[in-house]
Design an enzyme around this catalytic site. Structure first.
Site, PDB file in Angstrom:
ATOM      1  N   GLY A  49      -7.811   0.500  -1.528  1.00  0.00           N
ATOM      2  CA  GLY A  49      -8.024  -0.941  -1.663  1.00  0.00           C
ATOM      3  C   GLY A  49      -7.649  -1.699  -0.418  1.00  0.00           C
ATOM      4  N   ILE A  80       6.158   2.617   5.434  1.00  0.00           N
ATOM      5  CA  ILE A  80       6.344   1.221   5.848  1.00  0.00           C
ATOM      6  C   ILE A  80       6.346   0.268   4.640  1.00  0.00           C
ATOM      7  CG2 ILE A  80       5.388  -0.672   7.222  1.00  0.00           C
ATOM      8  CD1 ILE A  80       4.475   1.457   9.272  1.00  0.00           C
ATOM      9  N   GLY A 115       0.809  -1.222   0.000  1.00  0.00           N
ATOM     10  CA  GLY A 115       0.000   0.000   0.000  1.00  0.00           C
ATOM     11  C   GLY A 115       0.841   1.269   0.000  1.00  0.00           C
ATOM     12  N   ILE A 116       0.217   2.351   0.453  1.00  0.00           N
ATOM     13  CA  ILE A 116       0.823   3.676   0.414  1.00  0.00           C
ATOM     14  C   ILE A 116       1.523   3.967   1.740  1.00  0.00           C
ATOM     15  CG2 ILE A 116       0.236   6.147   0.338  1.00  0.00           C
ATOM     16  CD1 ILE A 116      -2.036   5.504  -1.499  1.00  0.00           C
ATOM     17  N   GLY A 117       2.700   4.636   1.703  1.00  0.00           N
ATOM     18  CA  GLY A 117       3.366   5.095   2.928  1.00  0.00           C
ATOM     19  C   GLY A 117       4.780   4.559   3.073  1.00  0.00           C
ATOM     20  N   GLU A 139      -2.674  -3.078  -6.114  1.00  0.00           N
ATOM     21  CA  GLU A 139      -3.459  -1.936  -6.608  1.00  0.00           C
ATOM     22  C   GLU A 139      -2.515  -0.900  -7.226  1.00  0.00           C
ATOM     23  OE1 GLU A 139      -6.132  -0.245  -3.702  1.00  0.00           O
ATOM     24  OE2 GLU A 139      -5.228   1.703  -4.079  1.00  0.00           O
TER      25      GLU A 139
HETATM   26  N1  COA Z   1      -4.018   9.890  15.798  1.00  0.00           N
HETATM   27  C1  COA Z   1      -3.911  11.132  15.294  1.00  0.00           C
HETATM   28  N2  COA Z   1      -3.090  11.463  14.274  1.00  0.00           N
HETATM   29  C2  COA Z   1      -2.343  10.479  13.751  1.00  0.00           C
HETATM   30  C3  COA Z   1      -2.397   9.165  14.226  1.00  0.00           C
HETATM   31  C4  COA Z   1      -3.273   8.885  15.303  1.00  0.00           C
HETATM   32  N3  COA Z   1      -3.398   7.662  15.796  1.00  0.00           N
HETATM   33  N4  COA Z   1      -1.548   8.415  13.504  1.00  0.00           N
HETATM   34  C5  COA Z   1      -0.960   9.225  12.620  1.00  0.00           C
HETATM   35  N5  COA Z   1      -1.448  10.478  12.761  1.00  0.00           N
HETATM   36  C6  COA Z   1      -1.066  11.653  11.987  1.00  0.00           C
HETATM   37  C7  COA Z   1       0.453  11.811  11.929  1.00  0.00           C
HETATM   38  O1  COA Z   1       0.913  12.560  13.024  1.00  0.00           O
HETATM   39  C8  COA Z   1       0.646  12.530  10.608  1.00  0.00           C
HETATM   40  O2  COA Z   1       0.365  13.897  10.793  1.00  0.00           O
HETATM   41  P1  COA Z   1       1.319  15.054  10.195  1.00  0.00           P
HETATM   42  O3  COA Z   1       1.130  14.917   8.698  1.00  0.00           O
HETATM   43  O4  COA Z   1       0.777  16.291  10.788  1.00  0.00           O
HETATM   44  O5  COA Z   1       2.710  14.699  10.645  1.00  0.00           O
HETATM   45  C9  COA Z   1      -0.481  11.967   9.729  1.00  0.00           C
HETATM   46  O6  COA Z   1      -1.447  11.419  10.616  1.00  0.00           O
HETATM   47  C10 COA Z   1      -0.015  10.915   8.746  1.00  0.00           C
HETATM   48  O7  COA Z   1       0.567   9.856   9.422  1.00  0.00           O
HETATM   49  P2  COA Z   1       1.682   8.943   8.729  1.00  0.00           P
HETATM   50  O8  COA Z   1       1.952   7.840   9.666  1.00  0.00           O
HETATM   51  O9  COA Z   1       2.833   9.793   8.288  1.00  0.00           O
HETATM   52  O10 COA Z   1       0.924   8.446   7.413  1.00  0.00           O
HETATM   53  P3  COA Z   1       1.487   7.738   6.091  1.00  0.00           P
HETATM   54  O11 COA Z   1       1.872   8.749   5.098  1.00  0.00           O
HETATM   55  O12 COA Z   1       2.461   6.665   6.419  1.00  0.00           O
HETATM   56  O13 COA Z   1       0.138   7.065   5.547  1.00  0.00           O
HETATM   57  C11 COA Z   1      -1.999   6.069   5.873  1.00  0.00           C
HETATM   58  C12 COA Z   1      -0.551   6.164   6.336  1.00  0.00           C
HETATM   59  C13 COA Z   1      -2.693   5.023   6.748  1.00  0.00           C
HETATM   60  C14 COA Z   1      -2.715   7.384   5.999  1.00  0.00           C
HETATM   61  C15 COA Z   1      -2.035   5.609   4.383  1.00  0.00           C
HETATM   62  O14 COA Z   1      -1.377   4.383   4.252  1.00  0.00           O
HETATM   63  C16 COA Z   1      -3.455   5.448   3.864  1.00  0.00           C
HETATM   64  O15 COA Z   1      -4.063   6.409   3.449  1.00  0.00           O
HETATM   65  N6  COA Z   1      -4.012   4.206   3.866  1.00  0.00           N
HETATM   66  C17 COA Z   1      -5.375   3.952   3.479  1.00  0.00           C
HETATM   67  C18 COA Z   1      -5.507   3.400   2.081  1.00  0.00           C
HETATM   68  C19 COA Z   1      -4.792   2.122   1.842  1.00  0.00           C
HETATM   69  O16 COA Z   1      -4.270   1.472   2.711  1.00  0.00           O
HETATM   70  N7  COA Z   1      -4.762   1.717   0.626  1.00  0.00           N
HETATM   71  C20 COA Z   1      -4.107   0.456   0.301  1.00  0.00           C
HETATM   72  C21 COA Z   1      -3.979   0.142  -1.080  1.00  0.00           C
HETATM   73  S1  COA Z   1      -2.883   1.269  -1.967  1.00  0.00           S
END
Ligand code: COA
Length: 444
Positions: free
Chosen positions: A341, A220, A216-218, A239
């Site tokens: 996804g 990790i 996925g995205i990010g 995806e």
């Molecule tokens: N409570 C409040 N805020 C939180 C939090 C929590 N439990 N966990 C993270 N955050 C905040 C972080 O502080 C960060 O804020 P900032 O931008 O002000 O620093 C923000 O949320 C993003 O967190 P981060 O861990 O950097 O996100 P990421 O870029 O690694 O993306 C997801 C993680 C989950 C958002 C991303 O993977 C996603 O959109 N997933 C959903 C869709 C998906 O999984 N698709 C899969 C197929 S492609």
């Protein structure tokens, strides 16, 4: 008619395209790196003569005036399948956006159930000598919308890679083309942290040679890709096609020789529905017969994913509660991204023969406070924040991984889930989590 004439017959300008837009129109735009920057940059110019125009988007890459400017309220409405930084800001400050809940494989079909698009806008490559263009970096819903829209307008961008699969469309299916060779939107590479590496290792240890992977995205997922370098004979059914997958291919980790017993669908191809990353990725995809970019309603259909051998899905989240409910798309009630996804791939992977799914997260998040300071919170929480959207149902959860280890959740009681999740939470929060779990009867 030869290809050049077919192209000339359809060529219009951005002004011509804008003049076709009328009040109350429903427009759908291609997603992410496929968004048509020529039209999007100037869409707001139609605001003085239209109102109530819906533009459906998915992960828009640039802060376009048609939805960033509060003056566009009532003129244009950005209905988004997946939020990114610009649309998050516009939602809050301009009041010009709203989120459409969706599982990505159904995004297009569900939309068509209620809204027939008047216009579809997207991008494509230059036509080949037979009159075919490639929709290039994605056909998540784009192909579906081309079939359904009254009018199809594509920008011909000579920088777009010619990909194969469901992306190949004849110009007869397109009403108008605009010449707009422009830079392709890129997603910068996210650096891999020590925590990412630890999580990546836990997951890589559980991925067997010969598995089919989705990332996925990010940050990790990028780390997971880096930790898979020593694996053998992996396949890709994902995806989103990412830079990390190019590295795996170039390291010889991805097998492209068809294995008829193990791969049941599109043998020997790396399958995705869209691609987003750097120029390295886009160059890799250009005229690459090893990659098939296929329709999202097929690629992400859990029943299709389930046909793969040892399908592994790896996604991340924002918060998980002690029963296993996952929120990956909202911070409380505030939409952050989208379901994408996540559920499609997690459910599909678990239905595949030998398949597994992972939700990977840091144990803590550092959250910006209104006064500018930061506060550390546990991402494993007794309850999801009030108003948070559940992206993955607790009955669909399999492995959860943090930098402290792996919690296996499938078929496990809430009492045991809570204990396992607490064991991979940050040590500073474990006592508090246990106390809260006991208070509400999660731990009995
Ligand atoms: N409570 C409040 N805020 C939180 C939090 C929590 N439990 N966990 C993270 N955050 C905040 C972080 O502080 C960060 O804020 P900032 O931008 O002000 O620093 C923000 O949320 C993003 O967190 P981060 O861990 O950097 O996100 P990421 O870029 O690694 O993306 C997801 C993680 C989950 C958002 C991303 O993977 C996603 O959109 N997933 C959903 C869709 C998906 O999984 N698709 C899969 C197929 S492609």
């Amino acid at each position: 008619m030869n290809s050049d004439n077919l192209l000339k017959k359809r060529l219009i300008t951005v002004d011509d395209a804008l003049s076709m837009i009328q009040s109350n129109f429903s427009i759908v735009s291609a997603m992410a790196a496929s968004e048509p920057t020529g039209i999007c940059t100037r869409l707001h110019e139609a605001a003085d003569r239209v109102e109530n125009v819906s533009v459906c988007t998915c992960l828009p890459m640039q802060p376009y005036k048609w939805y960033m400017d509060p003056a566009m309220k009532g003129k244009f409405f950005n209905e988004g399948w997946f939020y990114g930084p610009a649309i998050r800001k516009a939602h809050k400050e301009a009041g010009t956006c709203s989120f459409i809940p969706n599982h990505l494989h159904q995004a297009g079909t569900d939309r068509l159930y209620n809204h027939k698009p008047n216009i579809f806008i997207g991008t494509c490559t230059k036509p080949d000598r037979f009159g075919y263009v490639s929709l290039s970096l994605g056909v998540t819903y784009e192909r579906l919308m081309i079939e359904a829209a009254d009018t199809v307008i594509l920008e011909v961008n000579e920088n777009m890679p010619r990909t194969y699969g469901d992306t190949i469309v004849h110009m007869d299916e397109i009403d108008y083309l605009i010449d707009n060779t422009a830079p392709i939107p890129e997603l910068g590479e996210v650096p891999i942290s020590d925590k990412d590496r630890m999580i990546g290792r836990y997951i890589a240890d559980l991925i067997e040679d010969g598995s089919t992977i989705q990332l996925g995205i990010g940050g990790i997922p990028n780390a997971v890709a880096a930790e898979l370098m020593h694996k053998k004979d992996l396949s890709i059914h994902t995806e989103m096609f990412t830079d990390g997958m190019v590295d795996l291919y170039e390291a010889g980790v991805i097998g492209t020789v068809p294995r008829s017993v193990r791969e049941k669908i599109l043998t020997g191809k790396m399958v995705a529905t869209f691609a987003l990353g750097t120029k390295k990725l886009y160059d890799f995809l250009h005229e690459n017969p090893a990659v098939a970019i296929m329709r999202g309603d097929w690629v992400n259909d859990p029943y299709v994913i389930a046909q793969n051998h040892k399908q592994v899905s790896i996604n991340t989240c924002l918060e998980i509660d002690l029963t296993g409910q996952v929120s990956s798309e909202s911070i409380g009630p505030t939409q952050f991204s989208g379901t994408g996804g996540q559920a499609d791939t997690a459910i599909g992977a678990q239905k595949s023969d030998g398949g597994k799914s992972f939700i990977a997260l840091y144990s803590t998040a550092s959250i910006k406070q209104p006064d500018g300071t930061r506060k550390t919170v546990s991402k494993i929480a007794p309850h999801l924040a009030l108003g948070a959207a559940v992206t993955l149902h607790r009955s669909n959860i399999d492995h959860v991984v943090t930098e402290y280890g792996v919690a296996k959740m499938k078929g496990v009681s809430i009492h045991e889930r809570a204990k396992r999740l607490i064991s991979i939470a940050h040590p500073d929060f474990r006592d508090w989590l246990e106390e809260e779990a006991k208070k509400v009867g999660f731990i009995v």
